[in-house]
Write an enzyme that holds these catalytic residues in place. Sequence first.
Site, PDB file in Angstrom:
ATOM      1  N   ASP A  23       1.186  -1.001   0.147  1.00  0.00           N
ATOM      2  CA  ASP A  23      -0.142   0.136   0.093  1.00  0.00           C
ATOM      3  C   ASP A  23       1.096   1.260  -0.094  1.00  0.00           C
ATOM      4  O   ASP A  23       1.382   1.654   0.953  1.00  0.00           O
ATOM      5  CB  ASP A  23      -1.116  -0.055   1.279  1.00  0.00           C
ATOM      6  CG  ASP A  23      -1.664   1.265   1.436  1.00  0.00           C
ATOM      7  OD1 ASP A  23      -1.672   2.297   0.408  1.00  0.00           O
ATOM      8  OD2 ASP A  23      -2.454   1.403   2.411  1.00  0.00           O
ATOM      9  N   GLU A 186      -7.325   0.474  -4.574  1.00  0.00           N
ATOM     10  CA  GLU A 186      -7.419   0.172  -3.286  1.00  0.00           C
ATOM     11  C   GLU A 186      -8.423  -0.490  -2.648  1.00  0.00           C
ATOM     12  O   GLU A 186      -8.409  -1.374  -1.733  1.00  0.00           O
ATOM     13  CB  GLU A 186      -6.886   1.687  -2.666  1.00  0.00           C
ATOM     14  CG  GLU A 186      -5.465   1.938  -2.483  1.00  0.00           C
ATOM     15  CD  GLU A 186      -5.216   3.468  -2.475  1.00  0.00           C
ATOM     16  OE1 GLU A 186      -6.133   4.069  -1.835  1.00  0.00           O
ATOM     17  OE2 GLU A 186      -3.998   3.816  -2.756  1.00  0.00           O
TER      18      GLU A 186
END
Length: 618
Positions: A23, A186
């Site tokens: 991430d 995401e």
Amino acid sequence: MAKISINLATGSLQKEEIIVGIDLGTTNSLVAFINPDKNPQVINDAGKGILVPSVVYFNNQNDVVVGNEAKEFLTTDPTNTIFSVKRLLGRSYNDVADHKAIFSYKIIDDDTDSLVKIQAGNRFYTPIELSAEILKELKARAEHALKTPVNRAVITVPAYFNDSQRQATRDAGKLAGLDVMRIVNEPTAASLAYGIGLDPSQQKTIAVYDLGGGTFDVSILQIQNGIFEVLATNGNTYLGGDDFDRLILNYWIEKNNLNLAEVAEDNILMQTLRLKAESAKKALSTQNLFNEQVGEIWCTLDKQTFEQLIAAKVEETITACKNALADASLTSNDIDEVILVGGSTRTPFVKQAVENFFGKTPQDNINPDEVVALGAAIQADVLAGNRSDILLLDVTPLSLGIETMGGLMDVIIARNSKVPTKAGRQYTTSLDGQINMKISVYQGERDLVKENRKLAEFDLKGIPAMPAGLPKVDINFLLNADGILTVQAIELRSGVKQEIEITPSYGLSDDTVEKMLIDSITHAKSDVEQRMLIEARSEGEQLLYTAERFIEKHAEHLTASEIAETKIHIEALKTALASQEKDAILKKADELNEFTRPFAERVMDAAISTAMKGKKIE
Ligand code: ADP
Ligand code: MG
């Protein structure tokens, strides 16, 4: 699909290798993997913590530090401390100009649509290079913690990222020495972490609410047959937990009868108070009162007051949720699950607002600042073929793209994209009066087309003669389920159009694919470097062309010494271009630009006053 992994040290193929999930956040970044018990797990390298602040610092020897260590320099050396680089990734100066004030470091304003660059010390960095520094840190931590080389990764991006932002993320991975297996949205990763979408027979519509440090987005996803479709996204890329901190800080300043402008002059005090505000906010996620002191300043805040302070900001996020639902033509009743993502959703007031709006309890039992990385690790595991229960969709084994300026490969359909797929991009001419455009289609992972496989070439003819940069040529790639690629080029102003069909897999053996992939990885770093040099050169040459024409055309508005000095800058840029040094080229281009900018304004003013005079005469 052939599964290939490469040992970078030996260049040989190996079977079992960990693919990590990353991430790459605006505020914090982190990396996760699937542990031997087959569960996703975040990496905490030797107590350094899980979250790596997305901050990069360069000292005066251009040495780099990343993460918590770099964050310290935000107060002491703000011009060389780069934060929020994700906001600049794949963006031009014009894209970010409106928000320039939030950056304490120098963003190069060359007034063009080319990608932004950042100056730290005497060097210029692209957001790709800066993001690569963060990724290198994550890679190193993963390798240290897992005691094995990590060469492959899945990296997440916001659902609203455009093609150029995704490509920039991919390039950053490449520059960090990672083979980027896939760029994943995401919200998709967050759903995977909750196990949503892993069962192909499952059909669901979900809302993912992501409130991070500086950005907010909400995505409505439809999941069917293991495919995630983004129905709508909405949000505000300048709203997040940092705003809460600022509101608390302003409140304390007021309560202590201080003056914000005066406090703001003291960098260190400001930063200390900001950090104190952030701790107060975090504390109020689990307690009702925060009460501390910074020197003479009382830092007191109760939960209720905090909620009043942030209510308007939170309301703004709810409005975005409403808009997203409306764009998807849905109501909150149609939403099966709501997922909370981002550190700021730990604030109970935020959670409650989301629950009230959607009318159901959101999923929050996975840490909201870890959930995206955990999902990325699951996606990586699926790509590695470790989950026999999940069907792997057909993917294209090599990237497809066209040749652009300087012999660069411009990828239109990235490797590992699901088939069928379509993608396109807009191009323009580089010469005045250009009426033909050659379109060369290539396959492969290298940055220079000459290292890739040429599939076809054709001319788009009959573009009406216009100044360079005006024609708009859309190039669209459509790859169907049978692996046939249709390339279509269309000039939008005139409608001239040309189309061809290619079978990219024709004559392509598994061995060739393997070799092409190995080559691309062994050359990744030099490839990206070459590409950045070519891009700098193209920009430099373009500027040279404009500047030379400018002093010729507008000599009457300039003094002899201004012309002479411009020529000195022009010569300096020419020397830099000849040196093939990227930083020297960018530096000299910037200097020429800065020097001539007032002249351009002067000519513009003269043109306006001439036009006014013209009006009076008529
Ligand atoms: P991003 O996705 O933008 O990189 P994160 O998801 O890591 O960011 O979120 C960072 C934000 O979350 C920061 O503003 C931080 O202060 C906030 N945050 C972290 N923990 C808490 C908490 N316990 N309560 C409230 N806010 C928190
Ligand atoms: Mg995030």
